[in-house]
Design an enzyme around this catalytic site. Structure first.
Site, PDB file in Angstrom:
ATOM      1  N   CYS A   1      -3.706  -4.737  -7.843  1.00 39.79           N
ATOM      2  CA  CYS A   1      -3.237  -3.357  -7.961  1.00 39.79           C
ATOM      3  C   CYS A   1      -3.512  -2.804  -9.350  1.00 39.79           C
ATOM      4  CB  CYS A   1      -1.755  -3.278  -7.663  1.00 39.79           C
ATOM      5  SG  CYS A   1      -0.803  -4.201  -8.860  1.00 39.79           S
TER       6      CYS A   1
ATOM      7  N   SER B   1       0.834  -1.205   0.000  1.00 44.58           N
ATOM      8  CA  SER B   1       0.000   0.000   0.000  1.00 44.58           C
ATOM      9  C   SER B   1       0.874   1.264   0.000  1.00 44.58           C
ATOM     10  CB  SER B   1      -0.898  -0.012   1.241  1.00 44.58           C
ATOM     11  OG  SER B   1      -0.097  -0.052   2.398  1.00 44.58           O
TER      12      SER B   1
HETATM   13  P1  NAD Z   1       0.448  -3.631   2.964  1.00 46.89           P
HETATM   14  O1  NAD Z   1       1.116  -2.359   2.621  1.00 46.89           O
HETATM   15  O2  NAD Z   1      -0.453  -3.683   4.124  1.00 46.89           O
HETATM   16  O3  NAD Z   1       1.554  -4.776   3.209  1.00 46.89           O
HETATM   17  C1  NAD Z   1       2.624  -4.987   2.316  1.00 46.89           C
HETATM   18  C2  NAD Z   1       3.809  -5.549   3.095  1.00 46.89           C
HETATM   19  O4  NAD Z   1       4.211  -4.584   4.077  1.00 46.89           O
HETATM   20  C3  NAD Z   1       3.493  -6.834   3.838  1.00 46.89           C
HETATM   21  O5  NAD Z   1       4.574  -7.710   3.721  1.00 46.89           O
HETATM   22  C4  NAD Z   1       3.277  -6.366   5.271  1.00 46.89           C
HETATM   23  O6  NAD Z   1       3.634  -7.340   6.222  1.00 46.89           O
HETATM   24  C5  NAD Z   1       4.183  -5.162   5.380  1.00 46.89           C
HETATM   25  N1  NAD Z   1       3.679  -4.138   6.311  1.00 46.89           N
HETATM   26  C6  NAD Z   1       2.372  -3.870   6.601  1.00 46.89           C
HETATM   27  N2  NAD Z   1       2.287  -2.868   7.495  1.00 46.89           N
HETATM   28  C7  NAD Z   1       3.550  -2.485   7.768  1.00 46.89           C
HETATM   29  C8  NAD Z   1       4.113  -1.482   8.617  1.00 46.89           C
HETATM   30  N3  NAD Z   1       3.351  -0.678   9.357  1.00 46.89           N
HETATM   31  N4  NAD Z   1       5.451  -1.355   8.649  1.00 46.89           N
HETATM   32  C9  NAD Z   1       6.243  -2.160   7.905  1.00 46.89           C
HETATM   33  N5  NAD Z   1       5.758  -3.131   7.094  1.00 46.89           N
HETATM   34  C10 NAD Z   1       4.436  -3.287   7.026  1.00 46.89           C
HETATM   35  O7  NAD Z   1      -0.300  -4.127   1.618  1.00 46.89           O
HETATM   36  P2  NAD Z   1      -1.302  -5.365   1.450  1.00 46.89           P
HETATM   37  O8  NAD Z   1      -2.597  -5.036   2.110  1.00 46.89           O
HETATM   38  O9  NAD Z   1      -0.610  -6.632   1.789  1.00 46.89           O
HETATM   39  O10 NAD Z   1      -1.478  -5.346  -0.129  1.00 46.89           O
HETATM   40  C11 NAD Z   1      -2.422  -4.548  -0.800  1.00 46.89           C
HETATM   41  C12 NAD Z   1      -1.786  -3.262  -1.272  1.00 46.89           C
HETATM   42  O11 NAD Z   1      -0.684  -3.538  -2.130  1.00 46.89           O
HETATM   43  C13 NAD Z   1      -2.737  -2.412  -2.110  1.00 46.89           C
HETATM   44  O12 NAD Z   1      -2.571  -1.081  -1.737  1.00 46.89           O
HETATM   45  C14 NAD Z   1      -2.263  -2.646  -3.530  1.00 46.89           C
HETATM   46  O13 NAD Z   1      -2.543  -1.614  -4.442  1.00 46.89           O
HETATM   47  C15 NAD Z   1      -0.802  -2.769  -3.325  1.00 46.89           C
HETATM   48  N6  NAD Z   1      -0.173  -3.454  -4.442  1.00 46.89           N
HETATM   49  C16 NAD Z   1       0.522  -2.688  -5.311  1.00 46.89           C
HETATM   50  C17 NAD Z   1       1.107  -3.285  -6.406  1.00 46.89           C
HETATM   51  C18 NAD Z   1       1.877  -2.473  -7.395  1.00 46.89           C
HETATM   52  O14 NAD Z   1       2.481  -3.058  -8.267  1.00 46.89           O
HETATM   53  N7  NAD Z   1       1.902  -1.166  -7.314  1.00 46.89           N
HETATM   54  C19 NAD Z   1       0.995  -4.669  -6.602  1.00 46.89           C
HETATM   55  C20 NAD Z   1       0.276  -5.417  -5.675  1.00 46.89           C
HETATM   56  C21 NAD Z   1      -0.300  -4.784  -4.586  1.00 46.89           C
END
Ligand code: NAD
Length: 502
Positions: A285, A230
């Site tokens: 995404c 995200s």
């Molecule tokens: P997220 O940001 O919650 O988590 C992603 C990763 O970050 C995970 O491994 C998680 O454990 C870690 N994380 C979560 N909170 C954290 C924190 N406070 N500090 C450090 N690390 C932390 O995302 P999600 O819910 O797993 O995935 C969905 C999101 O990913 C959506 O926003 C989507 O658009 C995005 N996404 C983007 C792409 C792209 O190519 N731009 C591709 C796939 C998904």
């Protein structure tokens, strides 16, 4: 082992970790809403252990010949290919997406492995003879060292596979921190690497949450970090990682607009909007989440979309009849559903209410939400402004092409977009004017092939380099230019001038 006792741990130094975790997380089956197992959460000690294993392995892996690296990649490709169904089953059980969709993500990941099999060609440098008489110059690209990949829940196989095949092929060693929501695929991938003959420590998996991420971001032996997730976390990872001196590429969230011009084939556009809006329950995404209808086609388009949605079969990912599965967690399901009420409060009309959609063969405790459409959505409505990341399609109407383009370009995100039209000139102008990283013309989900690079603009990407393709090779290597002279007897002598080729 019963399903309810599933235990997922780290993979460090070529084998599963055999310690006892201080903290664990629950793993759910989204189709039943039940806890099916637990995943260990890394503490700083396990972060150190994984990075140490990777650092040790780097010393020899970086000098393994290109042909040997390619041979291991070919073997890995064959193993993943023969385990597509197994990987897909693990993904469906923890993510919820339907089996064919899960198999599709593995197939897209495999394309990156196939691209990385060409590493001997991809790492070719340049050579110039006689840059000065008797002096030659050449460029090489060398691996960085230990690199980390931090990945989201929505593609537990494909997104890690955007990263590690190229990183490893380039001679780096890798620590993957997958999402804690669907961690099992990462371990099968680690086993397949081992079976392919990858030396221990070259590929490691660290399960966990923020503690693991922060540990990697601040570890002095981690040279680079690839992140996908995200936008707020992408920004955090980019800022923390670069502050600690690392190379970082951090891909964030998205709001992907599909602009339908009045001359478009509306049946094609409706098929595309439904497929791209509700595939994988909108948890992609590159999902289309905002449909911009350039009037007068809005009403007709909505009717065509409604007809198609009524036929969509929503159910457990393991049920072959299902086209769309549940959402990943109960909390996420509730958050997505809340936009249906807030969207209406903030001015939209609810054209399709997914809460009433029939669920075939699903248990009531599952994290279900059917496909929904909010019509007459506009900037300022949180259903339009926020990334909802679920099966909610927001429809906006504009009176002109220019207004539609302005809307897309004013979005904080710039991941993907598409235009639907039969006018080649209009499409060409859209491609030129739109401020988005990946653009489709009559293609709703324009995900680049492995030999191009994937990445968005604006708040959809922090850093300069997109993933995979030649930008991936560039990200995981650093350039060196060598200028060499092998003396012949006619050369030599003192010269205090700056080296020029005069
Ligand atoms: P997220 O940001 O919650 O988590 C992603 C990763 O970050 C995970 O491994 C998680 O454990 C870690 N994380 C979560 N909170 C954290 C924190 N406070 N500090 C450090 N690390 C932390 O995302 P999600 O819910 O797993 O995935 C969905 C999101 O990913 C959506 O926003 C989507 O658009 C995005 N996404 C983007 C792409 C792209 O190519 N731009 C591709 C796939 C998904």
């Amino acid at each position: 082992m019963t399903e309810s006792s599933k235990h997922v741990t780290h993979w460090i130094g070529g084998k599963p970790w055999d310690g006892t975790a201080e903290r664990q997380g629950d793993i759910y089956d989204p189709a039943t809403g039940q806890v099916t197992g637990h995943v260990d959460f890394a503490s700083p000690a396990e972060v150190d252990a994984a990075v140490d294993a990777a650092r040790t392995a780097f010393q020899s892996w970086k000098n393994v010949s290109l042909s040997k690296r390619a041979a291991i990649l070919f073997k890995f490709r064959e193993l993943v290919h023969s385990h597509v169904a197994d990987l897909a089953a693990l993904i469906t059980a923890e993510h919820g997406k339907v089996a064919s969709d899960a198999a599709g993500e593995v197939a897209r990941g495999l394309e990156v492995v196939e691209f990385a099999c060409g590493i001997p060609h991809l790492l070719k440098g340049g050579f110039s003879e006689n840059v000065s008489t008797g002096v030659d110059s050449y460029s090489i690209r060398q691996p960085l060292g230990v690199v980390a990949g931090i990945t989201p829940f929505n593609f537990p196989a494909m997104v890690p596979m955007w990263m590690f095949p190229i990183a490893i092929a380039c001679g780096n060693t890798f620590v993957l921190k997958p999402s804690e929501k669907d961690p099992s695929a990462s371990l099968l991938i680690a086993q397949l690497w081992a079976e392919a003959g990858l030396p221990e420590g070259v590929f490691n998996v660290l399960q966990g949450d923020k503690v693991a991420v922060d540990g990697l971001l601040h570890h002095p032996d981690v040279a680079a970090v690839s992140f996908v997730g995200s936008t707020p976390i992408a920004r955090y990872v980019y800022e923390q990682g670069t502050q600690a001196g690392k190379r970082v590429q951090a891909l964030g969230g998205a709001k992907n607009h599909m602009v339908v011009l009045p001359d478009a084939d509306l049946d094609l556009a409706a098929d595309a909007a439904v497929s791209a809006g509700f595939g994988s329950a909108g948890e992609r995404c590159m999902a289309i989440s905002a449909l911009v209808a350039v009037e007068p086609v809005g009403d007709e388009l909505i009717e065509k979309i409604k007809t198609r949605i009524a036929k969509l079969r929503v159910g457990p990912g393991t049920d072959e009849r299902a086209e769309m599965g549940p959402l990943v967690t109960g909390a996420h399901r509730d958050k997505v559903a809340s936009y249906l009420d807030s969207g209406v409060r903030e001015g939209a009309t609810l054209a399709v209410d997914g809460r009433a959609h029939p669920i075939i063969g699903g248990e009531s405790a599952g994290f279900w939400l059917g496909p929904s459409v909010l019509d007459h959505v506009a900037p300022g409505n949180s259903a339009y402004d926020d990334e909802i990341f679920g099966p909610v399609l927001s429809v906006a109407r504009t009176d002109s092409y220019e207004e539609a383009v302005e809307m897309v370009n004013n979005s904080q995100y710039g991941n993907g977009t598409a235009v639907f039209t039969n006018d080649g000139g209009a499409a060409r102008r859209f491609v030129n004017e739109i401020q988005v990283g990946m653009v489709g013309v009559n293609v709703p989900i324009p995900v680049p092939m492995a030999f191009y690079s994937f990445g968005g603009w604006k708040n959809s990407l922090f850093g300069d380099t997109h993933v995979h393709g030649t930008e991936g090779v560039h990200f995981y290597t650093r350039g060196k230019v060598v200028t060499s002279r092998w003396l012949d007897p006619s050369h030599g002598g003192v010269n205090l001038g700056f080296p020029t080729n005069a």
